[in-house]
Motif scaffolding. Structure first.
Motif, PDB file in Angstrom:
ATOM      1  N   VAL A  48      12.922   1.639   6.671  1.00  0.00           N
ATOM      2  CA  VAL A  48      12.827   3.104   6.587  1.00  0.00           C
ATOM      3  C   VAL A  48      11.971   3.504   5.384  1.00  0.00           C
ATOM      4  N   VAL A  49      12.176   2.812   4.244  1.00  0.00           N
ATOM      5  CA  VAL A  49      11.409   3.131   3.022  1.00  0.00           C
ATOM      6  C   VAL A  49       9.915   2.909   3.271  1.00  0.00           C
ATOM      7  N   ILE A  50       9.567   1.781   3.878  1.00  0.00           N
ATOM      8  CA  ILE A  50       8.148   1.463   4.120  1.00  0.00           C
ATOM      9  C   ILE A  50       7.519   2.503   5.055  1.00  0.00           C
ATOM     10  N   ILE A  51       8.252   2.848   6.125  1.00  0.00           N
ATOM     11  CA  ILE A  51       7.713   3.835   7.082  1.00  0.00           C
ATOM     12  C   ILE A  51       7.570   5.199   6.402  1.00  0.00           C
ATOM     13  N   ALA A  52       8.524   5.537   5.531  1.00  0.00           N
ATOM     14  CA  ALA A  52       8.441   6.829   4.826  1.00  0.00           C
ATOM     15  C   ALA A  52       7.190   6.877   3.954  1.00  0.00           C
ATOM     16  N   VAL A  53       6.872   5.767   3.294  1.00  0.00           N
ATOM     17  CA  VAL A  53       5.663   5.719   2.454  1.00  0.00           C
ATOM     18  C   VAL A  53       4.421   5.951   3.322  1.00  0.00           C
ATOM     19  N   VAL A  54       4.400   5.321   4.499  1.00  0.00           N
ATOM     20  CA  VAL A  54       3.257   5.475   5.418  1.00  0.00           C
ATOM     21  C   VAL A  54       3.143   6.941   5.872  1.00  0.00           C
TER      22      VAL A  54
END
Lengths: 288, 254
Positions: free
Chosen positions: A144-150
């Motif tokens: 979720v964190v990685i997708i939020a950054v994207v």
């Protein structure tokens, strides 16, 4: 509840994931709603269901899949679905909206087949359909964190192009904005957010977190930036209140989050009606 | 020497089995104000779409600022106002200034955000169209005429050298059409912007335009406004396909 949050890792995972999804789902949702593509999120979540059901079925028979987090296959199928929707929209230029029910039905069709092959619903699958507080792992949180950054990077870098395309597609094309490229990236990101959100909100309810806070926000906002801020605030409120209610009542968070956002929407509609505000009301004055 | 901004050379276009445009050749030079007139279905909007690169001509060439339209990248040199702007989603949550700033998207470039300077440019463009007091209003709250002025401000904000407008007065009250055209005259005269305007308002606009092109599948006349005025109504009616009677401004009392 607060002490439980500090004690249990699964609660920390659920709350942190929820807080992040409460920002990114309405953030993308605003662009989906103003482009009148609200049903796309529904179609992609049903394609994600096919991926999840497929992964759960394969995990029973293929060793390699038993170790694989079903979320990944769910996300991959949602991304595939988003690309197919774009292709179909191109094939039906005069009936672009046809792409959505075609992909939605395909998702449900494959989902039903895999669920039948897997001999019905497992408790895992119910968790994916309606969300689960206890099912979010630390690995899910990192995804979720990685997708939020994207998502945040995409909106930060393509905000003005996305606004121009959403407001007036033809003008954007004449201005030389590469709408096709941006649209494909946008669709892939929407698919990833749906994949990331389904652990908390559930496949069947994920599209509501993208559209209901936006539906309330556009009643309140005059500007696009205002609509964006209101959408995020309402999304966050829905997630926080919904998760707390789900924890205390021991029920699926998807339901409590969505019902909270519906209550907020009804309050906003009531408030704007009381104020006599008509958002699309034309001013009577003409220029002199 | 005056530069040629639009060069259409022998352009032909067909929609399935019907010929829409036949051997169209038209040059627009800097500082000129062209009125493109013709009856419904005469191919005016198709020609505009070909000039903008939204449609591809079956035969012939189109050049913008000396470059082939397909390879033309400096889109910020062109401002465009379509007739469809009148039918945009009026519930869209955007302020007037946000809409005008979107006209700078290409000029500001990829990965960059709008600056305070861009905001100021948008306000300056709104001042030109006399809409600066409406900057923070929601676009859906404005009347059709006011919205069209905002779309002109969006087209002007990038300081284009050419303004292309496809029937911009559709949906505007008659009482405001004259004031709208006088604003275009000002843009052409004072700001030196070349204008290509598609219109049905043959009386009013041909008084303001420096040049007139009459289109009905092929170009029946193109030249200076003074030459157009010398044509008699019978000739115009002949290629228009129905009786046309021009009313001069002094007769109208404008």
């Amino acid at each position: 509840m607060i002490s439980a949050l500090f004690t249990y890792e699964f609660l920390q995972n659920a709350f942190l994931s929820g807080l992040i999804i409460g920002v990114i789902a309405p953030l993308l949702g605003l662009f989906i709603v103003v482009r009148r593509l609200a049903l796309i999120a529904d179609a992609l979540s049903h394609v994600a269901l096919a991926g999840i059901a497929g992964s759960l079925f394969l995990s029973q028979s293929v060793l390699m899949f038993s170790a694989l987090n079903p979320v990944y296959l769910g996300m991959a199928s949602a991304v595939g679905g988003s690309l197919l929707i774009e292709r179909l929209r191109g094939a039906y230029k005069h009936f672009e909206e046809l792409a959505i029910p075609i992909i939605l039905s395909t998702g449900i069709g494959f989902g039903a087949i895999f669920i039948s092959l897997a001999k019905g619903f497992s408790s895992d699958l119910v968790g994916y359909l309606f969300g689960s507080v206890s099912a979010v792992s630390r690995q899910d949180l990192w995804v979720v964190v990685i997708i939020a950054v994207v998502v945040v990077a995409f909106i930060r870098f393509f905000y003005k192009e996305m606004f121009a395309l959403s407001f007036d597609k033809e003008y954007a094309k004449v201005s030389g904005i590469n709408g096709k490229f941006i649209q494909i990236i946008f669709m892939i990101i929407v698919a990833l957010v749906i994949g990331a959100s389904m652990r908390i909100v559930g496949i069947l309810l994920v599209s509501s977190l993208m559209t209901i806070p936006v539906a309330a926000a556009i009643q309140l906002a005059k500007s696009f930036k205002g609509a964006l801020i209101y959408s995020i605030v309402i999304g966050e409120l829905s997630v926080i209140i919904g998760l707390i209610a789900a924890f205390h009542l021991d029920i699926a968070p998807g339901g409590t989050i969505v019902i909270t956002s519906i209550i907020i929407l009804l309050l906003v509609l009531g408030w704007t009606k009381m104020k006599g505000k008509q958002p699309s009301k034309k001013a009577k004055e003409e220029f002199a | 020497m005056t530069k040629t901004i639009i060069e259409c050379n022998d352009v032909n276009f067909r929609y399935e089995h019907s010929t829409v445009l036949e051997n169209i050749s038209l040059d627009v030079k800097e500082g000129e104000f062209w009125a493109l007139i013709g009856p419904n279905g005469s191919g005016k909007s198709t020609l505009i779409n070909i000039i903008l690169g939204l449609l591809k001509a079956d035969q012939g060439t189109v050049k913008l600022f000396g470059q082939d339209v397909d390879s033309f990248k400096q889109r910020e040199r062109i401002g465009y106002v379509s007739q469809k702007s009148n039918s945009f989603n009026s519930g869209f949550p955007a302020t007037v200034v946000e809409v005008v700033k979107s006209g700078l998207t290409r000029k500001v470039g990829l990965f960059k955000s709008f600056s305070k300077h861009d905001e100021q440019k948008a306000l300056d463009a709104l001042r030109i169209v006399k809409m600066e007091d409406f900057a923070s209003k929601n676009i859906g709250e404005l009347s059709g005429g006011q919205q069209q002025r905002v779309f002109i401000a969006r087209a002007l904000v990038g300081e284009p050298e050419l303004l292309i407008m496809d029937e911009p007065t559709v949906g505007i009250d008659q009482k405001n059409v004259a004031s709208f055209y006088s604003m275009l005259n000002e843009l052409n005269g004072e700001h030196g912007i070349a204008i290509l305007l598609v219109t049905h308002e043959i009386d009013l606009v041909t008084e303001l335009a420096t040049h007139v092109a009459c289109l009905n599948r092929s170009i029946h006349f193109h030249g200076m406004q003074s030459e157009y005025k010398k044509m008699n109504d019978t000739d115009i009616s002949l290629w228009y396909g129905h009786p046309v009677r021009r009313v001069h401004q002094e007769q109208k009392g404008i």
